[in-house]
Design a protein around this motif. Structure first.
Motif, mmCIF file in Angstrom:
data_model
loop_
_atom_site.group_PDB
_atom_site.id
_atom_site.type_symbol
_atom_site.label_atom_id
_atom_site.label_comp_id
_atom_site.label_asym_id
_atom_site.label_seq_id
_atom_site.Cartn_x
_atom_site.Cartn_y
_atom_site.Cartn_z
ATOM 1 N N PHE A 165 14.841 40.925 42.322
ATOM 2 C CA PHE A 165 15.975 41.165 43.212
ATOM 3 C C PHE A 165 16.987 42.143 42.616
ATOM 4 C CE2 PHE A 165 14.663 36.855 44.756
ATOM 5 C CZ PHE A 165 14.318 37.250 46.026
ATOM 6 N N TYR A 166 16.710 42.644 41.402
ATOM 7 C CA TYR A 166 17.650 43.546 40.736
ATOM 8 C C TYR A 166 17.051 44.912 40.435
ATOM 9 C CZ TYR A 166 20.339 39.275 39.778
ATOM 10 O OH TYR A 166 21.052 38.108 39.890
ATOM 11 N N LYS A 167 15.891 45.227 40.986
ATOM 12 C CA LYS A 167 15.242 46.486 40.633
ATOM 13 C C LYS A 167 16.042 47.676 41.156
ATOM 14 C CE LYS A 167 12.168 46.641 44.666
ATOM 15 N NZ LYS A 167 10.768 46.624 45.132
ATOM 16 N N LYS A 168 15.856 48.822 40.503
ATOM 17 C CA LYS A 168 16.543 50.044 40.910
ATOM 18 C C LYS A 168 16.094 50.453 42.307
ATOM 19 C CE LYS A 168 18.515 50.246 36.909
ATOM 20 N NZ LYS A 168 19.908 49.782 36.772
ATOM 21 N N LEU A 169 17.053 50.976 43.092
ATOM 22 C CA LEU A 169 16.785 51.177 44.516
ATOM 23 C C LEU A 169 17.124 52.583 44.991
ATOM 24 C CD1 LEU A 169 18.255 47.787 45.807
ATOM 25 C CD2 LEU A 169 15.843 48.415 45.709
ATOM 26 N N LEU A 170 16.948 53.572 44.131
ATOM 27 C CA LEU A 170 17.263 54.932 44.542
ATOM 28 C C LEU A 170 16.426 55.312 45.759
ATOM 29 C CD1 LEU A 170 18.926 57.453 43.854
ATOM 30 C CD2 LEU A 170 17.005 58.219 42.453
ATOM 31 N N PHE A 171 17.092 55.438 46.896
ATOM 32 C CA PHE A 171 16.456 55.799 48.165
ATOM 33 C C PHE A 171 15.366 54.809 48.572
ATOM 34 C CE2 PHE A 171 17.564 59.956 46.107
ATOM 35 C CZ PHE A 171 18.745 60.128 46.811
ATOM 36 N N GLN A 172 15.506 53.554 48.145
ATOM 37 C CA GLN A 172 14.569 52.508 48.538
ATOM 38 C C GLN A 172 15.330 51.343 49.146
ATOM 39 O OE1 GLN A 172 11.548 51.411 45.591
ATOM 40 N NE2 GLN A 172 12.257 53.109 44.321
ATOM 41 N N GLY A 212 23.619 27.461 53.630
ATOM 42 C CA GLY A 212 24.715 26.516 53.791
ATOM 43 C C GLY A 212 25.908 26.737 52.896
ATOM 44 N N ALA A 213 25.962 27.872 52.192
ATOM 45 C CA ALA A 213 27.102 28.149 51.326
ATOM 46 C C ALA A 213 28.338 28.458 52.168
ATOM 47 C CB ALA A 213 26.793 29.325 50.409
ATOM 48 N N ASP A 214 29.404 27.707 51.934
ATOM 49 C CA ASP A 214 30.682 28.027 52.579
ATOM 50 C C ASP A 214 31.319 29.251 51.934
ATOM 51 O OD1 ASP A 214 31.052 25.705 54.476
ATOM 52 O OD2 ASP A 214 30.786 24.607 52.599
ATOM 53 N N LEU A 215 31.149 29.365 50.618
ATOM 54 C CA LEU A 215 31.693 30.510 49.870
ATOM 55 C C LEU A 215 30.639 30.962 48.867
ATOM 56 C CD1 LEU A 215 33.981 32.411 48.899
ATOM 57 C CD2 LEU A 215 34.736 30.545 47.393
ATOM 58 N N THR A 216 30.204 32.197 48.992
ATOM 59 C CA THR A 216 29.295 32.803 48.027
ATOM 60 C C THR A 216 30.109 33.705 47.117
ATOM 61 O OG1 THR A 216 27.473 32.776 49.629
ATOM 62 C CG2 THR A 216 27.245 34.238 47.729
ATOM 63 N N LEU A 217 29.929 33.547 45.808
ATOM 64 C CA LEU A 217 30.640 34.363 44.829
ATOM 65 C C LEU A 217 29.627 35.247 44.106
ATOM 66 C CD1 LEU A 217 33.104 31.720 43.354
ATOM 67 C CD2 LEU A 217 33.630 33.553 44.968
ATOM 68 N N SER A 218 29.834 36.547 44.203
ATOM 69 C CA SER A 218 28.896 37.520 43.638
ATOM 70 C C SER A 218 29.644 38.572 42.845
ATOM 71 C CB SER A 218 28.081 38.187 44.754
ATOM 72 O OG SER A 218 27.334 37.242 45.493
ATOM 73 N N GLY A 219 28.891 39.428 42.200
ATOM 74 C CA GLY A 219 29.447 40.548 41.443
ATOM 75 C C GLY A 219 28.421 41.656 41.407
ATOM 76 N N HIS A 220 27.965 41.982 40.187
ATOM 77 C CA HIS A 220 26.820 42.859 39.945
ATOM 78 C C HIS A 220 27.095 44.330 40.226
ATOM 79 C CE1 HIS A 220 22.761 44.060 39.260
ATOM 80 N NE2 HIS A 220 22.446 44.237 40.520
ATOM 81 N N PHE A 221 27.893 44.655 41.215
ATOM 82 C CA PHE A 221 28.040 46.047 41.625
ATOM 83 C C PHE A 221 29.232 46.752 40.982
ATOM 84 C CE2 PHE A 221 25.681 45.224 45.884
ATOM 85 C CZ PHE A 221 24.472 45.335 45.229
ATOM 86 N N ARG A 227 35.912 54.109 43.372
ATOM 87 C CA ARG A 227 36.235 53.718 44.741
ATOM 88 C C ARG A 227 37.055 54.818 45.407
ATOM 89 N NH1 ARG A 227 34.722 48.951 46.129
ATOM 90 N NH2 ARG A 227 36.152 48.821 47.891
ATOM 91 N N ILE A 228 36.610 55.205 46.597
ATOM 92 C CA ILE A 228 37.283 56.246 47.367
ATOM 93 C C ILE A 228 37.907 55.599 48.599
ATOM 94 C CG2 ILE A 228 36.963 58.379 48.671
ATOM 95 C CD1 ILE A 228 34.584 59.002 46.865
ATOM 96 N N PRO A 229 39.213 55.743 48.798
ATOM 97 C CA PRO A 229 39.856 55.128 49.959
ATOM 98 C C PRO A 229 39.158 55.506 51.260
ATOM 99 C CG PRO A 229 41.512 55.988 48.459
ATOM 100 C CD PRO A 229 40.170 56.458 47.939
ATOM 101 N N GLY A 230 38.867 54.491 52.057
ATOM 102 C CA GLY A 230 38.195 54.706 53.330
ATOM 103 C C GLY A 230 36.683 54.719 53.240
ATOM 104 N N LEU A 231 36.151 54.912 52.046
ATOM 105 C CA LEU A 231 34.701 54.945 51.863
ATOM 106 C C LEU A 231 34.195 53.818 50.979
ATOM 107 C CD1 LEU A 231 34.101 58.787 51.391
ATOM 108 C CD2 LEU A 231 33.708 57.416 53.444
ATOM 109 N N GLY A 232 35.036 53.290 50.101
ATOM 110 C CA GLY A 232 34.647 52.199 49.227
ATOM 111 C C GLY A 232 33.982 52.679 47.958
ATOM 112 N N GLY A 233 33.114 51.820 47.387
ATOM 113 C CA GLY A 233 32.474 52.121 46.122
ATOM 114 C C GLY A 233 31.415 53.193 46.252
ATOM 115 N N VAL A 234 31.345 54.066 45.248
ATOM 116 C CA VAL A 234 30.425 55.196 45.314
ATOM 117 C C VAL A 234 28.997 54.775 44.985
ATOM 118 C CG1 VAL A 234 29.820 57.429 44.281
ATOM 119 C CG2 VAL A 234 32.199 56.911 44.856
ATOM 120 N N MET A 235 28.796 54.034 43.853
ATOM 121 C CA MET A 235 27.434 53.777 43.420
ATOM 122 C C MET A 235 27.325 52.413 42.741
ATOM 123 S SD MET A 235 24.972 56.023 40.892
ATOM 124 C CE MET A 235 25.761 55.487 39.381
ATOM 125 N N THR A 236 26.244 51.706 43.017
ATOM 126 C CA THR A 236 25.980 50.419 42.379
ATOM 127 C C THR A 236 25.043 50.634 41.186
ATOM 128 O OG1 THR A 236 23.912 49.776 43.481
ATOM 129 C CG2 THR A 236 25.969 49.477 44.726
#
Length: 297
Positions: A165-172, A212-221, A227-236
């Motif tokens: 679930f963590y593999k590189k995803l360049l154009f995939q 059934g998660a009421d709140l999922t807590l994630s990170g990773h990215f 971060r560019i205003p209006g566009l968000g994060g550039v790259m994960t």
């Protein structure tokens, strides 16, 4: 003309690098307030993810003070406390865990870097076993596809996602999480308690809320690095560009996902308009609603 343009570009680049160095060393503690009819009493949880060996002051004293000032009832670690490279040093991670242990109970779910320590023992030796031993010594609850009943109205789960679930995803496209995967992996979520799921990757919010998660807590990215205003994060870190859920709070069908910007960096050692984040979560009784209450630091 061209000389002036070149000088301007160099000056802008230098300014961005200086700003990045400043941001990497100055985290923001931000409050997320959530009300739910499942909550019977108020509580405070702090969420930190993607520390990657970063220390704010000697032995992380600035981060520890901010956490202590929040007076947490529990501390949630969403994975990637260290950087799995070289010899897989755990000294900074151990210092942080030792500082956190007196403050509140700790619940720790793995990220892809802990997963690497576990699966590549020919590279990292006994690093993963050392981590588990230190956690046991300090009373840290490791949530490896497991749950902890936090109190009468709240439970905390950790989903131990495999490396596919963590593999590189360049154009995939990302790996699909097949229907029922989390039910088979974790069992069933409580219907009565407020259910918090620590799941390092935010790509699978749909599966988390269906489980059934009421709140999922994630990170990773890492907030998208830049971060560019209006566009968000550039790259994960998985080489996805302008992904909408690099950071922030998202709601679908009454379920929430909070994606932390993380506290450290590793291979791409840059942060721009993307300050490191300590997320302070305040749970309260009431009709379902949430709001970000701004920065505390």
């Amino acid at each position: 003309m061209w000389a002036a343009l070149g000088a301007g570009i160099l000056a802008a680049g230098a300014g961005c690098l200086l700003r990045s160095e400043y941001e990497k060393s100055h985290f923001a503690a931000e409050e997320l307030i959530i009300a739910s009819p499942k909550i019977q009493r108020e509580k405070c949880l702090v969420f930190l993810t993607d520390v990657h060996d970063k220390e704010f002051g000697p032995a992380n004293e600035k981060l520890l003070k901010a956490i202590a000032d929040s007076q947490p009832d529990g501390i949630l670690i969403g994975g990637d406390l260290m950087v799995a490279r070289g010899e897989g040093s755990l000294e900074a991670s151990f210092r942080l865990l030792e500082g956190l242990a007196p403050l509140a109970p700790i619940y720790y779910s793995l990220g892809n870097h802990e997963m690497r320590l576990r699966q590549e023992q020919e590279v990292y030796g006994e690093a993963y076993q050392r981590l588990l031993k230190k956690a046991d010594q300090l009373g840290v609850r490791m949530l490896l596809d497991d749950r902890a009943v936090f109190d009468e109205d709240t439970e905390i789960w950790g989903a131990d996602l495999p490396r596919r679930f963590y593999k590189k995803l360049l154009f995939q496209k990302p790996e699909m999480m097949e229907p029922g995967y989390l039910h088979r992996k974790l069992g069933e979520a409580s219907l009565n308690r407020y259910t918090i799921l620590l799941m390092h990757s935010p790509l699978y919010f749909e599966a988390a809320r269906e489980w059934g998660a009421d709140l999922t807590l994630s990170g990773h990215f890492h907030g998208g690095t830049i971060r560019i205003p209006g566009l968000g994060g550039v790259m994960t870190p998985q080489y996805q560009f302008f992904l909408p859920w690099c950071a922030g709070v998202f709601e679908e069908e009454g379920k929430l996902m909070a994606v932390g910007r993380g506290l450290g960096t590793h291979s791409i050692n840059i942060r721009l308009n993307d300050r490191p984040q300590l997320l302070v979560i305040r749970l309260r009784p009431g009709e379902l609603h949430w709001k970000m209450a701004g920065k505390r630091k």
